[in-house]
Design an enzyme around this catalytic site. Structure first.
Site, PDB file in Angstrom:
ATOM      1  N   GLU A 139      81.866  24.724  40.586  1.00 60.92           N
ATOM      2  CA  GLU A 139      80.977  25.901  40.614  1.00 60.92           C
ATOM      3  C   GLU A 139      81.391  26.936  39.556  1.00 60.92           C
ATOM      4  OE1 GLU A 139      78.213  27.058  42.837  1.00 60.92           O
ATOM      5  OE2 GLU A 139      78.007  24.920  43.205  1.00 60.92           O
ATOM      6  N   ASP A 197      70.727  22.011  48.400  1.00 62.01           N
ATOM      7  CA  ASP A 197      72.192  21.942  48.326  1.00 62.01           C
ATOM      8  C   ASP A 197      72.742  23.363  48.420  1.00 62.01           C
ATOM      9  OD1 ASP A 197      74.727  20.484  47.878  1.00 62.01           O
ATOM     10  OD2 ASP A 197      74.819  21.659  46.050  1.00 62.01           O
ATOM     11  N   SER A 198      74.007  23.467  48.771  1.00 61.05           N
ATOM     12  CA  SER A 198      74.632  24.788  48.817  1.00 61.05           C
ATOM     13  C   SER A 198      74.661  25.421  47.422  1.00 61.05           C
ATOM     14  CB  SER A 198      76.060  24.661  49.352  1.00 61.05           C
ATOM     15  OG  SER A 198      76.806  23.810  48.507  1.00 61.05           O
ATOM     16  N   CYS A 238      80.721  14.242  48.402  1.00 64.85           N
ATOM     17  CA  CYS A 238      80.322  15.611  48.088  1.00 64.85           C
ATOM     18  C   CYS A 238      79.522  15.529  46.799  1.00 64.85           C
ATOM     19  CB  CYS A 238      81.542  16.505  47.904  1.00 64.85           C
ATOM     20  SG  CYS A 238      81.100  18.157  47.323  1.00 64.85           S
ATOM     21  N   HIS A 294      78.972  17.533  44.540  1.00 66.78           N
ATOM     22  CA  HIS A 294      79.552  18.168  43.355  1.00 66.78           C
ATOM     23  C   HIS A 294      80.502  17.231  42.595  1.00 66.78           C
ATOM     24  CE1 HIS A 294      78.146  21.877  45.184  1.00 66.78           C
ATOM     25  NE2 HIS A 294      78.622  22.596  44.195  1.00 66.78           N
ATOM     26  N   CYS A 301      73.399  17.546  50.360  1.00 60.21           N
ATOM     27  CA  CYS A 301      74.680  18.224  50.524  1.00 60.21           C
ATOM     28  C   CYS A 301      75.349  17.582  51.731  1.00 60.21           C
ATOM     29  CB  CYS A 301      74.424  19.709  50.779  1.00 60.21           C
ATOM     30  SG  CYS A 301      75.912  20.654  51.163  1.00 60.21           S
TER      31      CYS A 301
END
Ligand code: DGL
Length: 275
Positions: free
Chosen positions: A159, A11-12, A193, A195, A74
């Site tokens: 994040e 994942d990023s 997404c 996240h 991701c």
């Protein structure tokens, strides 16, 4: 042949941990290496070229670390890099290795979930502007009407550890109201997404009654289990000692602190550089 090959989960940043968590619950015995490119996250606002380049670097690194199968956990990387990697790079690197994404398995179950056949997809700028969800849905279920909404502030909120802060409400409400204004008949809302599961308590606050929220983790994990059952030639090469490693391009200490929001991880985190 490496009899102890691992499954890579990329994942990023931290978001893929929401998928990794489910994968470990559904198929726990395998060896896994999670890689978060936190130093270069978020990917969502980056160009196709950069997301492709960064994702390819990560996949190559995971192969070097002994992975035979890599899951791009991701959506942005799946939308912008998966096809090129599968078609252009894998044949050159090693045609027997595999890279899989999260969009296809998510889309495959949507017809069974939506009664109104109106589906909403929330994602990063990159995922929504790529049109990947709309194309996959159109291809499998042309009867479904898709509305995509880019939520560029949501990943930075997560994040930066602001998912539960009062400030997050403004941005969450804004996008939920916007997508339902565009199509009030939506009955299934895909969290496109990795996240976004961290924002579920706040998203629910603004969701119209009766709308199903669909995070991807369980579905991606089930799809991986199914893939492993259908591909014994891959399965037989994968180590099953339940060993896990976590790699990040950011500070290991910072990653450990934030990762605990996503995932009960007490092991060591290793910092690496990608180039
Ligand atoms: N977690 C990623 C996704 O599923 C994107 C986060 C980012 O923008 O880096 O799309």
């Amino acid at each position: 042949m490496d009899a102890k090959a691992s499954i890579g989960v990329f994942d990023s940043g931290y978001g893929g941990l929401t998928v990794f968590d489910k994968i470990q619950q559904v198929v726990p015995s395998y060896n896994y290496i999670y890689l978060g490119d936190n130093a270069r996250a978020p990917y969502g606002s980056r160009s196709f070229e950069l997301v492709y380049r960064f994702t390819l670097q990560a996949v190559e690194r995971l192969f070097d670390e002994g992975c035979r199968l890599v899951i791009l956990a991701c959506n942005t990387a799946s939308a912008k890099a998966l096809r090129s990697i599968q078609q252009k790079d894998l044949p050159r690197i090693d045609p027997e290795r595999r890279v899989l994404g999260v969009i296809r398995p998510t889309v495959e179950v949507l017809d069974g979930l939506s009664r109104s056949k109106h589906v909403g997809v929330l994602g990063t700028n990159g995922t929504i502007s790529s049109g990947s969800y709309a194309m996959e849905i159109q291809h499998l279920f042309p009867q479904i009407q898709v509305t995509g909404e880019a939520c560029p502030m949501w990943v930075p909120l997560v994040e930066n550890g602001e998912a539960a802060s009062p400030g997050a409400d403004y941005f969450i409400r804004q996008h939920i109201e916007r997508i339902f204004a565009r199509d009030p008949l939506i009955d299934t809302l895909v969290l496109g997404c990795t996240h976004y599961p961290l924002l579920i308590p706040k998203i629910r606050r603004y969701l119209p009654e009766g709308v199903r929220l669909f995070p991807q983790g369980d579905r991606v994990a089930e799809s991986l289990a199914d893939y492993l059952r259908r591909h014994p030639e891959m399965d037989s090469r994968l180590g099953k000692d339940g060993r896990h490693r976590i790699l990040t391009t950011e500070s290991a200490e910072k990653f450990s602190r934030t990762a605990s929001l996503f995932f009960p991880w007490t092991g060591r985190v290793e910092q690496i550089t990608l180039a």
